[in-house]
Design a protein around this motif. Structure first.
Motif, PDB file in Angstrom:
ATOM      1  N   TRP A 268    -114.624   4.713 -20.403  1.00 14.97           N
ATOM      2  CA  TRP A 268    -115.649   5.405 -19.626  1.00 14.97           C
ATOM      3  C   TRP A 268    -116.983   4.666 -19.658  1.00 14.97           C
ATOM      4  O   TRP A 268    -117.746   4.716 -18.679  1.00 14.97           O
ATOM      5  N   THR A 269    -117.285   3.972 -20.747  1.00 16.47           N
ATOM      6  CA  THR A 269    -118.511   3.181 -20.793  1.00 16.47           C
ATOM      7  C   THR A 269    -118.526   2.144 -19.677  1.00 16.47           C
ATOM      8  O   THR A 269    -119.567   1.854 -19.085  1.00 16.47           O
ATOM      9  N   LYS A 270    -117.358   1.615 -19.361  1.00 14.17           N
ATOM     10  CA  LYS A 270    -117.242   0.568 -18.342  1.00 14.17           C
ATOM     11  C   LYS A 270    -117.657   1.045 -16.962  1.00 14.17           C
ATOM     12  O   LYS A 270    -118.268   0.293 -16.187  1.00 14.17           O
ATOM     13  N   ASN A 271    -117.341   2.295 -16.613  1.00 16.39           N
ATOM     14  CA  ASN A 271    -117.549   2.690 -15.208  1.00 16.39           C
ATOM     15  C   ASN A 271    -118.253   4.027 -14.995  1.00 16.39           C
ATOM     16  O   ASN A 271    -118.473   4.417 -13.849  1.00 16.39           O
ATOM     17  N   LEU A 272    -118.647   4.721 -16.054  1.00 20.84           N
ATOM     18  CA  LEU A 272    -119.177   6.070 -15.885  1.00 20.84           C
ATOM     19  C   LEU A 272    -120.494   6.070 -15.122  1.00 20.84           C
ATOM     20  O   LEU A 272    -120.708   6.915 -14.229  1.00 20.84           O
ATOM     21  N   TYR A 273    -121.389   5.155 -15.430  1.00 19.62           N
ATOM     22  CA  TYR A 273    -122.678   5.126 -14.737  1.00 19.62           C
ATOM     23  C   TYR A 273    -122.492   4.739 -13.273  1.00 19.62           C
ATOM     24  O   TYR A 273    -123.200   5.237 -12.386  1.00 19.62           O
ATOM     25  N   SER A 274    -121.529   3.864 -13.002  1.00 16.62           N
ATOM     26  CA  SER A 274    -121.240   3.485 -11.617  1.00 16.62           C
ATOM     27  C   SER A 274    -120.692   4.662 -10.826  1.00 16.62           C
ATOM     28  O   SER A 274    -120.923   4.773  -9.617  1.00 16.62           O
ATOM     29  N   LEU A 275    -119.957   5.534 -11.481  1.00 20.78           N
ATOM     30  CA  LEU A 275    -119.375   6.692 -10.799  1.00 20.78           C
ATOM     31  C   LEU A 275    -120.440   7.663 -10.291  1.00 20.78           C
ATOM     32  O   LEU A 275    -120.172   8.444  -9.373  1.00 20.78           O
ATOM     33  N   MET A 370    -125.848   0.615 -21.242  1.00 25.67           N
ATOM     34  CA  MET A 370    -125.123  -0.643 -21.162  1.00 25.67           C
ATOM     35  C   MET A 370    -125.368  -1.341 -19.833  1.00 25.67           C
ATOM     36  O   MET A 370    -125.441  -2.572 -19.767  1.00 25.67           O
ATOM     37  N   VAL A 371    -125.504  -0.554 -18.768  1.00 23.40           N
ATOM     38  CA  VAL A 371    -125.776  -1.146 -17.457  1.00 23.40           C
ATOM     39  C   VAL A 371    -127.233  -1.594 -17.354  1.00 23.40           C
ATOM     40  O   VAL A 371    -127.531  -2.725 -16.964  1.00 23.40           O
ATOM     41  N   ASN A 387    -123.759  -4.214 -13.207  1.00 25.54           N
ATOM     42  CA  ASN A 387    -125.135  -4.048 -12.743  1.00 25.54           C
ATOM     43  C   ASN A 387    -125.290  -2.741 -11.984  1.00 25.54           C
ATOM     44  O   ASN A 387    -124.326  -2.003 -11.782  1.00 25.54           O
ATOM     45  N   THR A 388    -126.491  -2.444 -11.557  1.00 22.15           N
ATOM     46  CA  THR A 388    -126.754  -1.175 -10.881  1.00 22.15           C
ATOM     47  C   THR A 388    -126.205  -1.137  -9.460  1.00 22.15           C
ATOM     48  O   THR A 388    -126.271  -0.102  -8.805  1.00 22.15           O
ATOM     49  N   SER A 389    -125.680  -2.264  -8.989  1.00 20.24           N
ATOM     50  CA  SER A 389    -125.000  -2.285  -7.686  1.00 20.24           C
ATOM     51  C   SER A 389    -123.533  -1.932  -7.824  1.00 20.24           C
ATOM     52  O   SER A 389    -122.768  -2.041  -6.864  1.00 20.24           O
ATOM     53  N   LYS A 390    -123.115  -1.560  -9.043  1.00 18.63           N
ATOM     54  CA  LYS A 390    -121.744  -1.147  -9.349  1.00 18.63           C
ATOM     55  C   LYS A 390    -120.763  -2.303  -9.249  1.00 18.63           C
ATOM     56  O   LYS A 390    -119.573  -2.105  -8.996  1.00 18.63           O
TER      57      LYS A 390
END
Length: 413
Positions: A268-275, A370-371, A387-390
């Protein structure tokens, strides 16, 4: 009176939480099964990427080999596994000619490992329709037939299916029930199914699409650096004018995403903020909603209970008790609603919800950190900087020493 005002505000939030969750399940498309003659069923390629899935790939392949579908193949790609995944796939391929075993190649710079694996695997696929499914899934015997029949009946180019989540360990039940329950707030009325709406996403554990359309949009190469590649490819389909849909996949398959805290946390750390579109305001709103609606009612229950030790000091104690009771009732309704897509949850796990909310809060902030800090996340022996562009930063997905990332071997890409 301030306390009473807080109680009333929080009651409203819990009602909103339940209302949005109820809407998600009420309006979710159910898979219907139109009868199609076997001669009219298209040839299907099921593509399964697998990296370090030695504990799960066997179950997945077993469920795919017993499908009640007349013409299909299974293309399994071993994405440079460091465990016995490749050996297990080879054993199944030796036993059944429907399985094509593909050996993966190292991902080029700027590619997500899963996108690279699938882009390579489709070169070995012959089907008119592709089904992309993860190695941690288990399929019902009519899964392929039902998904093909449904997708063709609604004339869709891409359909994904909401899975039945298998929750086994303590940490899965503690964290996942709250985390996954918060996701339904993102699209409670399923605007994803509206061709006029911009919203587009897919559930990557099970995606079916037309081969011709997949090739037209550039396949997984078009989303090669997207950390949430399933959402990204659905967005490409929709932006190019093709029909996408999301439907209830509970009758089709189940998934066990993680089996321990380490793999759950890293996954979840890998993609949670991107979601959540990599936006601080989204993060703060979600954290506020989760804690106010699922944690605060428990604290308020304790507070009101303490007030009854000297009820004469609180003239509004009866009203406060009634509000808190209603809060808890609505929270019970919410809990019973989200259980629809969970396997392994029991009634007493309701009392784990506030602790799950705290854990999800920490996980949300950790993923965002992390992002925003440019730190690398480790996943299945690979490093990514999101990055913040996912998308991932180039030149950062070099392989790790497997011993450094052994805890992540028990999750999905």
């Amino acid at each position: 009176m301030i306390f009473l005002a807080i109680l009333l505000m929080n009651l409203l939030l819990v009602i909103v939480l339940y209302g949005l969750t109820w809407s998600f399940y009420h309006f979710m498309q159910r898979v219907e099964y139109p009868e199609i003659a076997e001669k009219d069923l298209p040839f299907v390629s099921v593509l399964v990427p697998a990296r370090n899935e030695e504990t799960k790939i066997g179950r997945c392949l077993e469920s795919l080999l017993v499908q009640r579908y007349p013409n299909y193949e299974i293309v399994v790609i071993d994405d440079r596994s460091t465990d016995r995944t490749g050996e297990i796939i080879q054993e199944y391929a030796d036993r059944d000619k429907r399985i094509k075993f593909v050996h993966g190649k190292d991902a080029p710079d700027g590619w997500i490992g899963k996108c690279n694996a699938l882009a390579h695997a489709v070169g070995y696929a012959s089907g008119d329709w592709y089904i992309f499914t993860d190695a941690d899934t288990s399929h019902t015997p009519t899964s392929i037939k039902d998904s093909v029949s449904y997708s063709t009946s609604i004339k869709a180019d891409l359909v994904s299916f909401v899975p039945l989540q298998e929750l086994g360990s303590f940490w899965e039940k503690l964290i996942m029930q709250v985390l996954l329950g918060s996701f339904v707030l993102g699209d409670p009325f399923h605007s994803v199914n509206d061709p006029k709406a911009e919203r587009a996403y897919a559930y990557g554990q099970y995606i079916i699409c037309r081969r011709s359309t997949y090739n037209k949009i550039g396949g997984h190469q078009s989303v090669r650096d997207e950390i949430v590649e399933d959402h990204a490819i659905a967005r490409v389909f929709k932006e190019k004018g093709y029909k996408i849909a999301v439907a209830d996949g509970k009758p089709l398959y189940s998934v066990r995403m993680y089996t321990n805290l380490e793999s759950l946390w890293q996954g979840w750390t890998k993609n949670l903020y991107s979601l959540i579109d990599s936006r601080i305001v989204n993060l703060l709103c979600i954290v506020f909603m989760i804690n106010m609606a699922t944690l605060t009612p428990y604290l308020e229950t304790v507070a009101v209970g303490a007030m009854w030790l000297s009820p004469e000091s609180y003239p509004y104690i009866n009203l406060a008790t009634a509000v808190v009771a209603l809060e808890n009732l609505m929270l019970i309704f919410w809990f019973n609603t989200i259980k629809y897509h969970y396997e392994g949850i029991r009634w007493w796990h309701f009392f784990w919800v506030p602790f799950g909310a705290l854990a999800v809060t920490v996980l949300d902030f950790h993923a965002a950190y992390m992002v925003l800090s440019g730190s690398q996340v480790n996943w299945k022996g690979r490093r990514y900087t999101v990055n913040t562009s996912k998308t991932i930063q180039p030149m950062v997905n070099a392989a790790l020493d497997p011993a450094l990332d052994a805890a992540a071997l028990d999750g999905t890409d």
